[in-house]
Scaffold this motif. Structure first.
Motif, PDB file in Angstrom:
ATOM      1  N   ARG A   1     -33.668  76.767 -53.627  1.00  0.00           N
ATOM      2  CA  ARG A   1     -34.947  76.652 -53.063  1.00  0.00           C
ATOM      3  C   ARG A   1     -35.741  77.730 -53.660  1.00  0.00           C
ATOM      4  N   LEU A   2     -36.412  77.475 -54.592  1.00  0.00           N
ATOM      5  CA  LEU A   2     -37.414  78.516 -54.965  1.00  0.00           C
ATOM      6  C   LEU A   2     -38.351  79.166 -54.382  1.00  0.00           C
ATOM      7  N   GLY A   3     -38.965  78.523 -53.398  1.00  0.00           N
ATOM      8  CA  GLY A   3     -40.121  78.798 -52.360  1.00  0.00           C
ATOM      9  C   GLY A   3     -41.298  79.174 -52.931  1.00  0.00           C
ATOM     10  N   ARG A   4     -41.381  79.445 -54.159  1.00  0.00           N
ATOM     11  CA  ARG A   4     -42.877  79.400 -54.750  1.00  0.00           C
ATOM     12  C   ARG A   4     -42.946  79.285 -56.389  1.00  0.00           C
TER      13      ARG A   4
ATOM     14  N   GLU B   1     -49.932  89.847 -50.758  1.00  0.00           N
ATOM     15  CA  GLU B   1     -49.536  88.933 -49.680  1.00  0.00           C
ATOM     16  C   GLU B   1     -49.985  87.854 -50.295  1.00  0.00           C
ATOM     17  N   ARG B   2     -51.394  87.508 -50.714  1.00  0.00           N
ATOM     18  CA  ARG B   2     -51.739  86.019 -51.037  1.00  0.00           C
ATOM     19  C   ARG B   2     -51.055  85.664 -52.570  1.00  0.00           C
ATOM     20  N   LEU B   3     -50.977  86.588 -53.242  1.00  0.00           N
ATOM     21  CA  LEU B   3     -50.406  86.069 -54.782  1.00  0.00           C
ATOM     22  C   LEU B   3     -48.862  86.096 -54.184  1.00  0.00           C
ATOM     23  N   PHE B   4     -48.071  86.682 -53.560  1.00  0.00           N
ATOM     24  CA  PHE B   4     -46.975  86.409 -53.351  1.00  0.00           C
ATOM     25  C   PHE B   4     -46.593  84.946 -52.565  1.00  0.00           C
ATOM     26  N   GLY B   5     -47.204  84.688 -51.755  1.00  0.00           N
ATOM     27  CA  GLY B   5     -47.080  83.268 -51.192  1.00  0.00           C
ATOM     28  C   GLY B   5     -45.922  83.532 -49.990  1.00  0.00           C
ATOM     29  N   PRO B   6     -46.042  84.031 -49.035  1.00  0.00           N
ATOM     30  CA  PRO B   6     -44.952  84.175 -47.882  1.00  0.00           C
ATOM     31  C   PRO B   6     -44.564  82.830 -47.338  1.00  0.00           C
ATOM     32  N   SER B   7     -43.220  82.899 -47.211  1.00  0.00           N
ATOM     33  CA  SER B   7     -42.657  81.676 -46.339  1.00  0.00           C
ATOM     34  C   SER B   7     -42.089  82.290 -45.177  1.00  0.00           C
ATOM     35  N   ARG B   8     -41.277  81.285 -44.367  1.00  0.00           N
ATOM     36  CA  ARG B   8     -40.517  81.635 -43.284  1.00  0.00           C
ATOM     37  C   ARG B   8     -39.218  82.488 -43.863  1.00  0.00           C
TER      38      ARG B   8
ATOM     39  N   ARG C   1     -35.414  88.887 -53.729  1.00  0.00           N
ATOM     40  CA  ARG C   1     -36.649  88.834 -52.562  1.00  0.00           C
ATOM     41  C   ARG C   1     -37.625  87.761 -52.822  1.00  0.00           C
ATOM     42  N   LEU C   2     -37.821  87.176 -54.062  1.00  0.00           N
ATOM     43  CA  LEU C   2     -38.633  86.152 -54.297  1.00  0.00           C
ATOM     44  C   LEU C   2     -38.180  84.519 -54.181  1.00  0.00           C
TER      45      LEU C   2
END
Length: 401
Positions: free
Chosen positions: A23-26, A53-60, A109-110
């Motif tokens: 699951r890449l997440g982003r 933070e916006r560019l990173f795209g945080p998830s749970r 971390r990504l």
């Protein structure tokens, strides 16, 4: 052709250790070329605060404050990404879906779920068998094989499973049901190697809602024919890796660029009568055999999916929107290779049909149980302990696994 029944062995019976897809997440952590990933990383680490933070795209699972272990064999940072100022880790080649080799930033971390157990066993001896997600009545192979780490992505959006051929680095401890090789060796009268089991499965696997069905023949000659066919299929899928040759069609049938691909193509069309692939306004590749154009997995046409992943729209201002200004030459080379692979695989469909039609009265799961091959011990369904190299844990601590 053999009727599907509950007594036909599943691939899960024969290759018991499997891992869920990554699951890449982003979406921005994977790209068709390395330069794009480095550009995205540089833009991200130059940003600050809310913009980062916006560019990173945080998830749970992953945020700028997540501190996680480095991936096995990789040296990416392990502290919170909010503090990251360094250069991009060297991207690695991965199989993004069944037939699309792309590049990935190997930084846990990504990645929401990077599946470190797969990275621990990914080396020059490993092959990954990827069980495609089940789609009723859909065309295409039930299994594919990859020499590079696959993400297990399913074209139809349904999860499959990733099954390494070996449980340990160096081609050690095959991921096969204990006793299976001895059972097959006795039945066929000659030693059976782990890669032959994978090749046979590749040649005959049939999709079902319960998982891939893999019939086992009693006839040694039929087994040898299926193994040979599966090895041909596997050699095409890994594209010359593991000491093989790059796939090539005969001279007069090789696809060539007849007219240059435009800088920013937006459409892919196929002319079956002329065997021409039209790329945008003016770009032409020919000859493209119909078998390559019609090749599907999970009902999805592979050439169209490959093109869409390189030209589809991305939200403006996001890292996923960062990419080449113009169509790179290396993409054209990748496209020609993909056409070749799909065309050659398409030519093997009739051989697969003949093989499966000859599978009368195969080995049953009941016979495997009687021989002690089934049920598979619980330990065979879990990763082996791999302790021959250190792994950096969160914040630079030594990781105990």
């Amino acid at each position: 052709m053999l009727a599907v029944s509950d007594d036909v062995p599943l691939l899960d019976d024969l290759m018991p250790w499997s891992v869920a897809p990554l699951r890449l997440g982003r979406p921005w952590v994977v790209a068709p070329d390395e330069r794009t990933l480095r550009s995205r990383w540089d833009l991200l680490v130059r940003s600050e605060g809310a913009e980062r933070e916006r560019l990173f795209g945080p998830s749970r699972t992953r945020t700028l404050r997540s501190a996680v272990s480095a991936l096995p064999g990789r040296t990416a940072g392990t502290g919170p990404f909010a503090q990251e100022r360094g250069g991009c880790p060297d991207p690695v080649r991965v199989q993004h879906g069944p037939f699309d080799e792309q590049w990935l930033i190997p930084d846990q971390r990504l990645l929401d779920a990077a599946r470190p157990e797969l990275w621990r066993v990914a080396d020059e001896h490993q092959l990954f068998v990827v069980e495609q997600g089940y789609v009723p009545k859909a065309d295409g192979p039930a299994l594919t094989v990859s020499a590079v780490l696959p993400d297990g992505r399913s074209p139809a959006g349904r999860p499959g499973r990733i099954r390494p051929l070996y449980r340990r680095p160096g081609g050690l401890e095959p991921n096969l049901a204990p006793g299976l090789l001895a059972f097959l060796t006795e039945m066929y009268g000659h030693p059976v190697a782990p890669h032959e089991v994978a090749a046979w499965a590749l040649a005959v696997a049939c999709p079902s809602a319960a998982g891939c069905l893999v019939t086992l023949p009693r006839d040694p000659q039929l087994w040898s024919a299926g193994v040979e066919l599966g090895q041909r299929m596997g050699d095409l899928m890994v594209r010359g890796a593991r000491g093989g040759e790059k796939p090539r069609l005969p001279g007069g049938r090789r696809p060539y660029v007849r007219a240059a691909v435009p800088a920013r193509p937006r459409e892919l069309r196929y002319d079956a009568a002329e065997e021409v692939l039209h790329i945008g306004d003016g770009g032409r590749v020919a000859p493209v055999p119909p078998g390559a154009w019609e090749f599907r997995v999970g009902g999805v046409r592979m050439l169209e999916l490959w093109f869409e992943l390189r030209t589809g729209p991305a939200d403006a201002g996001t890292l996923a929107a960062v990419g080449p200004a113009n169509w790179p030459q290396e993409w054209t080379s990748d496209l020609l290779e993909l056409i070749t692979v799909l065309a050659l695989l398409g030519e093997l469909r009739s051989a697969r049909t003949e093989l499966t039609a000859a599978l009368a009265e195969p080995v049953t799961r009941g016979e495997l149980r009687g021989a002690g091959v089934l049920p598979v011990p619980a330990g065979a369904r879990h990763p082996a302990s791999v302790l021959d190299h250190p792994e950096e844990g969160p914040g630079g601590q030594f990781a105990l696994i």
